[in-house]
Motif scaffolding. Structure first.
Motif, PDB file in Angstrom:
ATOM      1  N   ASN A 159      22.308  36.907  32.742  1.00 26.67           N
ATOM      2  CA  ASN A 159      22.058  38.027  33.799  1.00 26.67           C
ATOM      3  C   ASN A 159      21.646  39.507  33.027  1.00 26.67           C
ATOM      4  O   ASN A 159      20.700  40.131  33.315  1.00 26.67           O
ATOM      5  CB  ASN A 159      23.403  38.338  34.627  1.00 26.67           C
ATOM      6  CG  ASN A 159      23.844  37.220  35.430  1.00 26.67           C
ATOM      7  OD1 ASN A 159      22.850  36.769  36.134  1.00 26.67           O
ATOM      8  ND2 ASN A 159      25.024  36.995  35.691  1.00 26.67           N
ATOM      9  N   TYR A 215      18.230  41.308  34.275  1.00 23.15           N
ATOM     10  CA  TYR A 215      18.310  42.873  34.405  1.00 23.15           C
ATOM     11  C   TYR A 215      17.111  43.268  33.734  1.00 23.15           C
ATOM     12  O   TYR A 215      16.616  44.249  34.399  1.00 23.15           O
ATOM     13  CB  TYR A 215      19.694  43.250  34.154  1.00 23.15           C
ATOM     14  CG  TYR A 215      20.650  43.275  35.385  1.00 23.15           C
ATOM     15  CD1 TYR A 215      20.793  42.169  36.170  1.00 23.15           C
ATOM     16  CD2 TYR A 215      21.313  44.480  35.804  1.00 23.15           C
ATOM     17  CE1 TYR A 215      21.631  42.249  37.307  1.00 23.15           C
ATOM     18  CE2 TYR A 215      22.132  44.575  36.749  1.00 23.15           C
ATOM     19  CZ  TYR A 215      22.504  43.351  37.539  1.00 23.15           C
ATOM     20  OH  TYR A 215      23.407  43.297  38.652  1.00 23.15           O
ATOM     21  N   ILE A 254      16.567  46.700  35.585  1.00 22.10           N
ATOM     22  CA  ILE A 254      17.551  47.578  36.162  1.00 22.10           C
ATOM     23  C   ILE A 254      18.366  47.832  34.718  1.00 22.10           C
ATOM     24  O   ILE A 254      18.711  47.105  34.007  1.00 22.10           O
ATOM     25  CB  ILE A 254      18.632  46.265  36.842  1.00 22.10           C
ATOM     26  CG1 ILE A 254      17.587  45.996  38.023  1.00 22.10           C
ATOM     27  CG2 ILE A 254      19.774  47.196  37.272  1.00 22.10           C
ATOM     28  CD1 ILE A 254      18.512  44.672  38.694  1.00 22.10           C
ATOM     29  N   ALA A 289      20.853  48.327  32.082  1.00 18.95           N
ATOM     30  CA  ALA A 289      22.075  47.780  31.925  1.00 18.95           C
ATOM     31  C   ALA A 289      22.426  47.560  30.212  1.00 18.95           C
ATOM     32  O   ALA A 289      21.433  47.916  29.535  1.00 18.95           O
ATOM     33  CB  ALA A 289      22.148  46.193  32.615  1.00 18.95           C
ATOM     34  N   ARG A 301      18.630  50.352  43.241  1.00 15.00           N
ATOM     35  CA  ARG A 301      17.799  49.671  41.943  1.00 15.00           C
ATOM     36  C   ARG A 301      18.433  48.190  42.027  1.00 15.00           C
ATOM     37  O   ARG A 301      17.388  47.173  41.801  1.00 15.00           O
ATOM     38  CB  ARG A 301      17.730  50.113  40.661  1.00 15.00           C
ATOM     39  CG  ARG A 301      16.813  51.597  40.722  1.00 15.00           C
ATOM     40  CD  ARG A 301      17.011  52.282  39.355  1.00 15.00           C
ATOM     41  NE  ARG A 301      16.125  51.508  38.291  1.00 15.00           N
ATOM     42  CZ  ARG A 301      15.658  51.739  37.181  1.00 15.00           C
ATOM     43  NH1 ARG A 301      16.211  53.225  36.658  1.00 15.00           N
ATOM     44  NH2 ARG A 301      14.729  51.109  36.677  1.00 15.00           N
ATOM     45  N   VAL A 302      19.508  47.885  41.906  1.00 11.85           N
ATOM     46  CA  VAL A 302      20.272  46.608  41.885  1.00 11.85           C
ATOM     47  C   VAL A 302      19.798  45.880  43.233  1.00 11.85           C
ATOM     48  O   VAL A 302      19.154  44.934  42.908  1.00 11.85           O
ATOM     49  CB  VAL A 302      21.724  46.862  41.607  1.00 11.85           C
ATOM     50  CG1 VAL A 302      22.313  45.353  41.760  1.00 11.85           C
ATOM     51  CG2 VAL A 302      22.173  47.325  40.404  1.00 11.85           C
ATOM     52  N   HIS A 303      19.834  46.596  44.150  1.00 13.92           N
ATOM     53  CA  HIS A 303      19.960  45.870  45.528  1.00 13.92           C
ATOM     54  C   HIS A 303      18.225  45.539  45.688  1.00 13.92           C
ATOM     55  O   HIS A 303      17.972  44.706  46.609  1.00 13.92           O
ATOM     56  CB  HIS A 303      20.401  46.584  46.726  1.00 13.92           C
ATOM     57  CG  HIS A 303      21.995  46.535  46.617  1.00 13.92           C
ATOM     58  ND1 HIS A 303      22.922  47.161  47.203  1.00 13.92           N
ATOM     59  CD2 HIS A 303      22.583  45.661  45.872  1.00 13.92           C
ATOM     60  CE1 HIS A 303      23.954  47.260  47.053  1.00 13.92           C
ATOM     61  NE2 HIS A 303      24.057  46.304  46.042  1.00 13.92           N
ATOM     62  N   GLN A 321      19.708  41.850  43.783  1.00 13.57           N
ATOM     63  CA  GLN A 321      20.605  41.393  43.088  1.00 13.57           C
ATOM     64  C   GLN A 321      22.037  42.026  43.682  1.00 13.57           C
ATOM     65  O   GLN A 321      21.913  43.065  44.256  1.00 13.57           O
ATOM     66  CB  GLN A 321      20.681  41.750  41.675  1.00 13.57           C
ATOM     67  CG  GLN A 321      19.266  41.288  40.815  1.00 13.57           C
ATOM     68  CD  GLN A 321      19.548  39.695  40.946  1.00 13.57           C
ATOM     69  OE1 GLN A 321      20.469  39.263  40.137  1.00 13.57           O
ATOM     70  NE2 GLN A 321      18.514  39.082  41.503  1.00 13.57           N
ATOM     71  N   HIS A 381      25.733  43.039  42.178  1.00 14.15           N
ATOM     72  CA  HIS A 381      26.388  43.294  40.800  1.00 14.15           C
ATOM     73  C   HIS A 381      27.581  42.612  40.912  1.00 14.15           C
ATOM     74  O   HIS A 381      28.083  41.733  39.916  1.00 14.15           O
ATOM     75  CB  HIS A 381      26.653  44.664  40.426  1.00 14.15           C
ATOM     76  CG  HIS A 381      27.291  44.726  38.931  1.00 14.15           C
ATOM     77  ND1 HIS A 381      28.710  45.205  38.908  1.00 14.15           N
ATOM     78  CD2 HIS A 381      26.779  44.831  38.096  1.00 14.15           C
ATOM     79  CE1 HIS A 381      29.021  45.091  37.752  1.00 14.15           C
ATOM     80  NE2 HIS A 381      27.880  45.049  37.019  1.00 14.15           N
ATOM     81  N   LEU A 390      27.988  42.121  33.629  1.00 13.12           N
ATOM     82  CA  LEU A 390      27.128  41.207  34.502  1.00 13.12           C
ATOM     83  C   LEU A 390      27.638  39.788  34.648  1.00 13.12           C
ATOM     84  O   LEU A 390      26.586  39.032  35.445  1.00 13.12           O
ATOM     85  CB  LEU A 390      25.751  41.362  33.982  1.00 13.12           C
ATOM     86  CG  LEU A 390      25.227  42.779  33.499  1.00 13.12           C
ATOM     87  CD1 LEU A 390      23.729  42.449  33.276  1.00 13.12           C
ATOM     88  CD2 LEU A 390      25.555  43.841  34.643  1.00 13.12           C
ATOM     89  N   THR A 414      27.160  38.830  38.525  1.00 14.67           N
ATOM     90  CA  THR A 414      25.988  39.222  39.133  1.00 14.67           C
ATOM     91  C   THR A 414      25.056  37.887  39.954  1.00 14.67           C
ATOM     92  O   THR A 414      25.379  36.759  39.413  1.00 14.67           O
ATOM     93  CB  THR A 414      24.933  39.775  38.266  1.00 14.67           C
ATOM     94  OG1 THR A 414      25.025  41.112  37.926  1.00 14.67           O
ATOM     95  CG2 THR A 414      23.474  39.727  38.863  1.00 14.67           C
ATOM     96  N   ASP A 444      29.168  45.027  47.832  1.00 19.64           N
ATOM     97  CA  ASP A 444      29.024  45.326  46.706  1.00 19.64           C
ATOM     98  C   ASP A 444      29.308  46.968  46.399  1.00 19.64           C
ATOM     99  O   ASP A 444      29.737  47.243  45.357  1.00 19.64           O
ATOM    100  CB  ASP A 444      27.513  45.082  46.250  1.00 19.64           C
ATOM    101  CG  ASP A 444      26.980  44.820  44.768  1.00 19.64           C
ATOM    102  OD1 ASP A 444      28.362  44.354  44.050  1.00 19.64           O
ATOM    103  OD2 ASP A 444      26.134  44.926  44.117  1.00 19.64           O
TER     104      ASP A 444
END
Length: 250
Positions: free
Chosen positions: A83, A87, A92, A94, A152-154, A158, A160, A184, A187, A200
Motif C-alpha cells: 500500500n 500510494y 497520495i 504518505a 486525494r485518497v478517495h 482508495q 484508508h 496503510l 487501505t 472512511d
C-alpha cells in the motif's frame, strides 16, 4: 527472496551495516511501545537514528493476515508495504518505505519494514490537544488540509480504513499546512461510492473532539470543493452525523 531497499538510503544503511534483513532483525533497539500480539505472533516498533536521520524499524513474527493476495496468510507488513508503494504511485502523500523483507524460518514467518521518521511533522491528535492555542488561521488551514487529503485518497479510488487523527501528520508550510498519512495496513480499493467515503471520513470526525460543526463544514467544503453553506455539504453533514450517532450508541 528479493528485499526492497530505497536507493536514496542504501549507502547510509551500508555504512552502518544495516543493509540486509538479518542485520535489521538483529540490531538492538528500544521499542517505542508494547508489542502487539495475535494468534501466537508478535509485532513491534523501534526508533532508529543513523547519522542524524530518524527511522522507524518494525519487526514481526507470525503476525499474519489473510488477504485476496495471500488467502493462506501473510505478514501484515507485506500488505502495508504494497500500500505504501501504491500510494506513492498514485501521488497520495504518505510515509515512505526504506527497507522491506520477509523470511521463512522453521516454525516462523518474519517480516521487517523500515520507514522514514516524520520528524518535524505533528500528528493531528497532538494538534487537537492544543487547538485553543492555535490561531484561527492555523485552525482553518489544518481543517482544510485534512479535507483535501481525504479528497486525494478517495479521488484515487482508495479507502484508508483508519482515517484517525493519530494517523494524519501535518507540517506548517508558509501560511498553510501539508498533510500525509501513516498506517496503510487497512487501505483497500473504494468500491461502494459514497457509502465507503462516509465510512472512511466519519471516524476522524468522531475522534476530533475539539471540532464543532463549523470545522466539520469547513473540512467537507474542502473535500467536496463546495461552499460551506452548500446543499451538498448539508447532505454530507447529515449523513455523517447519522453514522456518528449510530456508532456512538453502540
Amino acid at each position: 527472496m528479493t528485499d526492497f531497499i530505497a536507493e536514496a538510503d542504501r549507502a547510509l544503511l551500508e555504512r552502518n551495516g544495516l543493509a540486509d534483513f538479518d542485520a535489521l532483525w538483529a540490531v538492538q533497539l528500544e521499542a517505542v511501545d508494547e508489542p502487539n500480539t495475535s494468534g501466537g505472533g508478535w509485532s513491534s516498533v523501534f526508533r532508529m537514528d543513523l547519522e542524524g536521520r530518524g527511522f522507524y524499524l518494525k519487526r514481526q513474527s507470525n503476525y499474519l493476515t489473510r488477504t485476496l493476495h495471500s488467502p493462506l496468510g501473510e505478514p501484515t507488513f507485506a500488505r502495508e508495504f504494497r500500500n505504501i508503494q501504491r500510494y506513492q504511485q498514485m501521488g497520495i502523500p504518505a510515509l515512505e518505505a526504506v527497507f522491506f523483507g520477509e523470511r521463512k524460518v522453521p516454525g516462523e514467518r518474519r517480516a521487517v519494514l523500515l520507514t522514514r521518521a516524520l520528524d518535524g511533522w505533528y500528528d493531528l491528535d497532538s494538534l487537537l490537544e492544543q487547538w485553543p492555542q492555535l490561531t484561527p488561521a492555523q485552525q482553518q488551514a489544518i481543517v482544510r488540509e485534512c479535507g483535501l487529503l481525504a479528497r486525494r485518497v478517495h479521488a484515487a479510488r482508495q479507502v484508508h480504513g483508519c482515517f484517525y487523527p493519530k494517523h494524519i501528520f501535518l507540517q506548517a508550510d508558509g501560511a498553510g499546512y501539508r498533510a500525509q498519512l501513516i498506517d496503510l495496513e487497512k487501505t483497500r480499493p473504494l468500491l461502494l461510492g459514497q457509502r465507503d467515503r462516509v465510512k472512511d471520513i466519519e471516524p476522524l470526525l468522531r475522534r476530533a473532539h475539539a471540532w464543532g460543526e463549523a470545522e466539520v463544514r469547513a473540512l467537507l467544503a474542502a473535500y467536496l470543493d463546495q461552499p460551506m453553506d452548500s446543499g451538498l455539504v448539508d447532505a454530507w453533514l447529515a449523513r455523517l452525523n447519522l453514522r456518528r450517532n449510530h456508532k456512538g450508541a453502540r
